[in-house]
Design an enzyme around this catalytic site. Structure first.
Site, PDB file in Angstrom:
ATOM      1  N   CYS A  87      -5.570  -2.302   2.432  1.00  0.00           N
ATOM      2  CA  CYS A  87      -5.496  -2.223   3.889  1.00  0.00           C
ATOM      3  C   CYS A  87      -6.611  -3.025   4.550  1.00  0.00           C
ATOM      4  CB  CYS A  87      -5.503  -0.765   4.323  1.00  0.00           C
ATOM      5  SG  CYS A  87      -5.090  -0.515   6.067  1.00  0.00           S
TER       6      CYS A  87
ATOM      7  N   LYS B 223      -9.809   2.712  -2.920  1.00  0.00           N
ATOM      8  CA  LYS B 223     -10.288   2.151  -1.658  1.00  0.00           C
ATOM      9  C   LYS B 223     -11.622   2.790  -1.276  1.00  0.00           C
ATOM     10  CE  LYS B 223      -8.834   1.621   3.189  1.00  0.00           C
ATOM     11  NZ  LYS B 223      -7.790   1.984   4.174  1.00  0.00           N
TER      12      LYS B 223
ATOM     13  N   GLU C 291       0.831  -1.203   0.000  1.00  0.00           N
ATOM     14  CA  GLU C 291       0.000   0.000   0.000  1.00  0.00           C
ATOM     15  C   GLU C 291       0.869   1.259   0.000  1.00  0.00           C
ATOM     16  OE1 GLU C 291      -3.423   2.077   2.883  1.00  0.00           O
ATOM     17  OE2 GLU C 291      -2.174   0.428   3.616  1.00  0.00           O
TER      18      GLU C 291
END
Length: 641
Positions: A520, A467, A405
């Site tokens: 994540c 995300k 990430e």
């Protein structure tokens, strides 16, 4: 109480002890004695008058006195305890009908084996715990929460779970007995939840220490607010359980259903945070985890709570008898789940045929400390490190490279020179990486995204995922217009709120099956990691757990991610900045792993996907039906009671 029958010395109905108001044995026949003892006077002489209130009185007062005297002679606190004057022990064998005081209260006979002592001890403990009030009740609930926290990763001390949950049932029993309502049950559940979530989330304090001079002052607020807020859900679970409570073994089912309902709510409401669900306590037992392919982790949580709480029925409530069926059923159920999982793992394919042909992955773990990552003077060094790890020689040609990430400390889409260097380093491979992305709107507004890019061998960005499950207080500040005035800022993005993406997507990857991207903590949401319209062939999770140091946080994150692979029947490839990077097959087995705070790479082929799982097809709908049925049944019984 009469003396022994000399003509029938083996009479099993004869008492073992006599109280202070009873007489000693006599040689007179049974018909030649009064209630006060043997009569020695001639037959023509009338017996001496019985004193008023004595044992021979036929009045109500005399009967009450005899009953009181006999009660004083009964053993209290067990077969061998006495209260009052020492009893007269008769020369008779112990009668098989002897009862403990707890057995007399419940109406259940105590076996004369070692089980009897265990049961009596358990009943006394239950009676004592159910009698707790005020701070004792809440203190015990807090201790239970601490014990439950130790059943989560990386400890997985499963035997502590019954010790944590059974007292909660006994405490609610005490509320039922003493007429205490739902408010006390909610408070008890909150005190259970606060230490449970405190032990599960203590590591968030590390994130505030990355820039301690700016954020350290927020640690007490964060450490108190997050557990306190999440404890509202455990408080709600106990509130619901108390509302549906009724004596009997069925209360264990009600307890488990209420707990599971509020775990579902915790994973859904206010963006959701389904971290450390009770089902994750089985993280050290992969056989049992296989059940999540059919019922999901929420279903496993329900079974886990039901099993761990079932010993509460071994020690009878004052209006019921001991029930062995529930613990037996719970053990049998877990045994079946365990055995079925072992069979599933045994039948899982292994060897070369279990991998995708022609796909060789490289996971890069650069191990860059979070405090060093975004400093301008470190950008070139971090970039050179990523390129060097990408170019390390391998025994088999690498087809796909995966970076973690936000691996690149700049906007990769705008770095033309850097992408030319990247194309040379890839050597014909494709790249999947996390990166910061900017998007400028016509009005001059700039939106920021925590994104995942897929680049081809020429380092051209061919697909992007944004995300959509953002971290509150990390990637955006809730109620910014209020909290910012109080000095609060985002920990990760400071004064800028990141924008969420549209949701789960499936992306095409050159030379590999379609992929489901996760950034994540998006991997912690059951049933929300796959695009329902287009099932991928594998999942890739890019994450940066360096925020949380060498703590239980990154280890819990890995354990939770493993369950997503089992639920969906898909391999999960995990690239983490400082660890723990891993390649996990669709059965949750970690095939390759790089430890926390290690610098290195993982080279491995890509595991094949399994067939679509039952949970992947229908999700949590069956569980919702079961929980609804339990609640409806409990409400009807409660009303009838």
């Amino acid at each position: 109480m009469t003396g022994p029958d000399k003509d029938n010395p083996a009479n099993p109905t004869e008492p073992l002890v006599a109280g202070p108001s009873d007489t000693a044995p006599s040689d007179t026949a049974p018909g030649d004695q009064s209630d006060n003892g043997p009569v020695a006077a001639p037959e023509a002489t009338p017996p001496p008058p019985t004193p008023a209130g004595g044992n021979g009185s036929k009045s109500k007062k005399g009967k009450a006195a005899r009953a009181k005297a006999k009660a004083r002679a009964l053993p209290v606190g067990g077969v061998f305890g006495e209260v009052g004057a020492p009893p007269i022990v008769l020369d008779r064998p112990a009668p098989s009908q002897s009862f403990s005081n707890v057995d007399q209260m419940t109406g259940a006979a105590a076996p004369s084996s070692s089980v009897s002592g265990f049961r009596q001890l358990g009943r006394r403990l239950r009676l004592r715990i159910s009698g707790f009030t005020s701070w004792r009740r809440y203190g015990l609930a807090a201790i239970a929460g601490l014990l439950a926290g130790l059943t989560m990763a990386p400890f997985y001390i499963l035997p502590l779970l019954p010790l944590a949950l059974v007292p909660l049932i006994w405490l609610i029993d005490g509320m039922e007995d003493h007429g205490k309502g739902r408010r006390q049950a909610f408070a008890m559940g909150w005190w259970f939840g606060f230490p449970f979530f405190l032990t599960g989330f203590y590591w968030i304090a590390f994130a505030f220490l990355v820039e301690a001079e700016a954020y350290a002052w927020m640690i007490p607020f964060a450490m108190a607010a997050l557990p306190a807020g999440l404890a509202l859900f455990t408080g709600g679970a106990m509130w619901l359980a108390r509302a549906l409570w009724r004596p009997g073994a069925v209360r264990v089912l009600v307890f488990a259903a209420a707990f599971a309902i509020f775990e579902l709510m915790r994973g859904t409401l206010f963006t959701g945070l389904p971290w450390n669900l009770m089902g994750y306590a089985w993280g050290g037992v992969p056989d049992v985890l296989q059940s999540t392919a059919y019922i999901g982790v929420y279903g496993l949580s329900f079974l886990t709570i039901l099993t761990a709480a079932s010993p509460a029925t071994l020690f009878a409530h004052q209006r019921e008898t001991t029930n062995w069926r529930w613990p037996f059923f719970a053990i049998l159920l877990i045994g079946i789940v365990w055995s079925a999982g072992a069979v599933r793992l045994y039948l899982a394919p292994t060897g070369p045929e279990s991998y995708v042909e022609g796909v060789n992955l490289r996971i890069v773990q650069p191990n860059v400390p979070q405090a060093e990552k975004w400093r301008p003077e470190n950008r070139d060094a971090i970039w050179d490190r990523l390129l060097a790890q990408t170019q390390v020689e391998s025994s088999a040609p690498i087809t796909h490279v995966i970076w973690p990430e936000s691996a690149v400390p700049f906007v990769l889409a705008q770095a033309t020179t850097a992408r030319r260097e990247l194309a040379s380093a890839l050597g014909g491979a494709s790249l999947i990486t996390g990166a910061l992305r900017l998007e400028r709107e016509p009005g001059g507004v700039t939106n920021y995204y925590n994104a995942l890019h897929i680049l081809n061998a020429e380092a051209e960005i061919i697909a992007t995922y944004d995300k959509h499950h953002l971290v509150p207080f990390g990637e955006y500040l809730p109620l910014r217009f209020i909290l910012e005035r109080l000095g609060f800022r985002n920990v990760a993005s400071q004064r800028v709120d990141l924008s969420p993406g549209p949701g789960a997507r499936t992306l095409s990857v050159p030379g590999a099956p379609d992929v489901g991207p996760l950034v994540c903590f998006e991997a912690v949401f059951p049933g929300q990691v796959v695009d329902p319209a287009r099932r991928p062939g594998w999942l890739v999770q890019v994450t940066d757990d360096s925020w949380f140091g060498d703590s239980t946080g990154p280890r819990q994150h890995l354990g939770i991610s493993r369950v997503r692979a089992i639920e969906e029947g898909l391999p999960l490839v995990r690239a983490a900045n400082t660890g723990i990077s891993a390649i996990i097959d669709p059965y949750g087995r970690s095939l390759e792993q790089l430890g926390l705070n290690e610098f290195g790479i993982i080279d491995s082929p890509l595991p094949q996907a399994a067939s679509p799982t039952l949970y992947g097809r229908i999700g949590d709908w069956p569980l919702l039906g079961v929980l609804g049925l339990v609640v409806a049944m409990a409400r009807r019984r409660r009303k009838s009671q």
